[in-house]
Design a protein around this motif. Structure first.
Motif, PDB file in Angstrom:
ATOM      1  N   TYR A  24      -1.044  19.007  65.863  1.00  0.00           N
ATOM      2  CA  TYR A  24      -1.299  20.335  66.439  1.00  0.00           C
ATOM      3  C   TYR A  24      -2.377  20.325  67.520  1.00  0.00           C
ATOM      4  O   TYR A  24      -2.271  21.036  68.527  1.00  0.00           O
ATOM      5  CB  TYR A  24      -1.678  21.296  65.310  1.00  0.00           C
ATOM      6  N   TYR A  27      -1.681  20.425  71.272  1.00  0.00           N
ATOM      7  CA  TYR A  27      -1.066  21.680  71.715  1.00  0.00           C
ATOM      8  C   TYR A  27      -2.144  22.723  72.004  1.00  0.00           C
ATOM      9  O   TYR A  27      -1.994  23.548  72.909  1.00  0.00           O
ATOM     10  CB  TYR A  27      -0.081  22.199  70.669  1.00  0.00           C
ATOM     11  N   ILE A  33       1.170  26.414  74.726  1.00  0.00           N
ATOM     12  CA  ILE A  33       2.190  26.641  73.704  1.00  0.00           C
ATOM     13  C   ILE A  33       1.597  27.461  72.564  1.00  0.00           C
ATOM     14  O   ILE A  33       2.255  28.335  72.015  1.00  0.00           O
ATOM     15  CB  ILE A  33       2.785  25.304  73.227  1.00  0.00           C
ATOM     16  N   THR A  34       0.361  27.178  72.208  1.00  0.00           N
ATOM     17  CA  THR A  34      -0.375  28.032  71.280  1.00  0.00           C
ATOM     18  C   THR A  34      -1.474  28.725  72.080  1.00  0.00           C
ATOM     19  O   THR A  34      -2.038  28.138  73.002  1.00  0.00           O
ATOM     20  CB  THR A  34      -0.988  27.244  70.103  1.00  0.00           C
ATOM     21  N   GLY A  69       6.513  15.608  62.494  1.00  0.00           N
ATOM     22  CA  GLY A  69       6.315  17.017  62.792  1.00  0.00           C
ATOM     23  C   GLY A  69       6.364  17.866  61.541  1.00  0.00           C
ATOM     24  O   GLY A  69       6.552  17.359  60.433  1.00  0.00           O
ATOM     25  N   THR A  89       7.690  28.621  62.782  1.00  0.00           N
ATOM     26  CA  THR A  89       6.898  27.789  63.680  1.00  0.00           C
ATOM     27  C   THR A  89       7.307  26.335  63.489  1.00  0.00           C
ATOM     28  O   THR A  89       7.580  25.904  62.369  1.00  0.00           O
ATOM     29  CB  THR A  89       5.392  27.930  63.354  1.00  0.00           C
ATOM     30  N   TYR A  91       6.147  22.291  65.100  1.00  0.00           N
ATOM     31  CA  TYR A  91       5.374  21.417  65.984  1.00  0.00           C
ATOM     32  C   TYR A  91       5.786  19.978  65.719  1.00  0.00           C
ATOM     33  O   TYR A  91       5.905  19.563  64.569  1.00  0.00           O
ATOM     34  CB  TYR A  91       3.853  21.557  65.752  1.00  0.00           C
ATOM     35  N   ARG A  93       5.091  15.770  66.938  1.00  0.00           N
ATOM     36  CA  ARG A  93       4.256  14.840  67.704  1.00  0.00           C
ATOM     37  C   ARG A  93       4.810  14.816  69.117  1.00  0.00           C
ATOM     38  O   ARG A  93       6.023  14.807  69.321  1.00  0.00           O
ATOM     39  CB  ARG A  93       4.338  13.432  67.100  1.00  0.00           C
ATOM     40  N   ARG A  94       3.937  14.782  70.094  1.00  0.00           N
ATOM     41  CA  ARG A  94       4.385  14.843  71.495  1.00  0.00           C
ATOM     42  C   ARG A  94       5.323  13.688  71.825  1.00  0.00           C
ATOM     43  O   ARG A  94       6.269  13.844  72.583  1.00  0.00           O
ATOM     44  CB  ARG A  94       3.179  14.837  72.439  1.00  0.00           C
ATOM     45  N   ARG A  97       9.232  14.242  70.504  1.00  0.00           N
ATOM     46  CA  ARG A  97      10.108  15.299  71.011  1.00  0.00           C
ATOM     47  C   ARG A  97      11.371  14.697  71.625  1.00  0.00           C
ATOM     48  O   ARG A  97      11.353  13.590  72.149  1.00  0.00           O
ATOM     49  CB  ARG A  97       9.360  16.141  72.050  1.00  0.00           C
ATOM     50  N   GLY A 102      13.090  18.279  65.605  1.00  0.00           N
ATOM     51  CA  GLY A 102      12.902  19.729  65.556  1.00  0.00           C
ATOM     52  C   GLY A 102      14.117  20.424  64.963  1.00  0.00           C
ATOM     53  O   GLY A 102      13.985  21.319  64.129  1.00  0.00           O
ATOM     54  N   SER A 139      10.556  25.328  74.446  1.00  0.00           N
ATOM     55  CA  SER A 139      10.638  26.096  73.201  1.00  0.00           C
ATOM     56  C   SER A 139      11.703  27.197  73.262  1.00  0.00           C
ATOM     57  O   SER A 139      12.519  27.309  72.349  1.00  0.00           O
ATOM     58  CB  SER A 139       9.276  26.671  72.818  1.00  0.00           C
TER      59      SER A 139
END
Length: 187
Positions: A24, A27, A33-34, A69, A89, A91, A93-94, A97, A102, A139
């Motif tokens: 998190y 982000y 994003i948040t 995630g 919600t 999230y 890991r970058r 993706r 997801g 998103s």
């Protein structure tokens, strides 16, 4: 839902806080994003996980033992008439993706929400008409691909990194709405 053998989806626990917070934190610090400005402490994150688990699912996805995630649901509005609605919600890991994690997490989350008799899932998403270095449109595109529909737009309501961002709400009906809905199973 068919899950490959190398993937495990399980309930989060407060002692997952360090790992989930490491997902998190970027982000918070690097994206819009948040709309949170400061990375929560480990204790705050533990409390968030524990608080969510009292009534709602909080899922973690592991790939070959590594956490990729998490996804969870939480209260939409704290009034009895909204009991059948949740905010969702997710999230990742970058670096995780774009691998379908997801979709797996959200599918598992929706299945659990349906099992518990929830009817509506809502996603609150920061939005911009022109992508920048802090916010892209992944998103809203992800949620649309998962069957969510746009249901609300709030213009220039979030300020981060010296810029104003919009917020959109997207919704998905998880099951048919009945005249007398089934009671929610919080566990």
């Amino acid at each position: 839902m068919m899950i490959p053998d190398c993937i495990r989806i399980r309930s989060a626990q407060p002692d997952d806080a360090d790992t989930l917070l490491s997902i998190y934190a970027p982000y918070v610090t690097d994206t819009a994003i948040t709309f949170e400005y400061e990375v929560p402490s480990k204790e705050e994150f533990e409390n968030r996980i524990a608080g969510t688990l009292q009534k709602y699912p909080y899922l973690v996805l592991e790939n070959e033992g590594a956490v990729m995630g998490y996804a969870y649901a939480n209260v939409f509005k704290a009034r009895a008439a909204y009991d059948w609605a949740v905010e969702t919600t997710v999230y990742l890991r970058r670096d995780a993706r774009g691998n379908g994690f997801g979709r797996l997490l959200y599918t598992a989350l929706e299945e659990e929400l349906t099992r518990r008799n929830f009817l509506n899932a809502y996603a609150c998403i920061s939005y911009t008409e022109k992508e920048d270095e802090y916010l892209d449109l992944s998103s809203p595109k992800f949620h649309a691909a998962m069957g969510y529909k746009l249901c609300g737009v709030f213009k220039q309501c979030g300020y981060k990194f010296g810029r104003w961002y919009d917020m959109i709400w997207m919704e998905k009906h998880l099951r048919e709405h009945m005249a007398n809905p089934l009671p929610i199973k919080f566990k």
